[in-house]
Design an enzyme around this catalytic site. Structure first.
Site, PDB file in Angstrom:
ATOM      1  CE  LYS A 139    -161.675 -24.521  -9.302  1.00  0.00           C
ATOM      2  NZ  LYS A 139    -162.238 -23.665  -8.232  1.00  0.00           N
TER       3      LYS A 139
ATOM      4  CE  LYS B 121    -161.085 -19.947 -11.137  1.00  0.00           C
ATOM      5  NZ  LYS B 121    -161.618 -19.615  -9.804  1.00  0.00           N
TER       6      LYS B 121
END
Length: 152
Positions: free
Chosen positions: A44, A46
């Site tokens: 993602k 992150k």
């Protein structure tokens, strides 16, 4: 028995997370929390500060949470809803509309976030502190020392 599920990273656990979990538990009898794995977070884009197992343990220790499972992909939500007989899927309103496709499997609720607090805000604040020059820190310490001396 009404079952509720939510998904999240839960990095740098804060009052917004606690408020969310408390509100989620009030929507049902059993609350299942899927905590994003480190590998899924990387997909993602992150990077977490706290490893998955520690984040999962923190979330599991919260009295409102009945079960913690790993979130390993976007696609697992429908599988989880079916596997755990979920009645309600809940997530923050920053995702408004993104999970409406789940409405054919369960209720979908978007909750307001706690105002003024977020993991992103905390990370940005820490980053700003890290970027303060040594000279500015020394100047700030000198000012604080002078203030302390003035108060004595």
């Amino acid at each position: 028995m009404t079952k509720v599920i939510t998904y999240g990273t839960f990095d740098m656990f804060h009052i917004g997370h606690l408020n969310l979990l408390k509100r989620l538990k009030s929507l049902g009898d059993e609350l299942i929390v899927a905590v994003s794995t480190d590998e899924f977070n990387l997909l993602k884009g992150k990077k977490t500060l706290i490893p998955w197992q520690q984040r999962a343990d923190i979330v599991a220790a919260i009295k409102y949470v009945d079960k913690v499972i790993p979130e390993e992909s976007w696609e697992q939500k429908i599988e989880d809803i079916n596997k755990y007989n979920i009645d309600t899927f809940v997530i923050g309103n920053d995702w408004e509309g993104k999970f409406d496709f789940l409405k054919e499997h369960c209720n979908v609720v978007y909750l307001e976030r706690t105002e003024g607090v977020s993991t992103t805000l905390l990370k940005n604040s820490l980053s700003a502190i890290r970027n303060i020059s040594k000279k500015d820190l020394i100047n700030a310490l000198d000012i604080l020392e002078q203030l302390r001396a003035d108060l004595e």
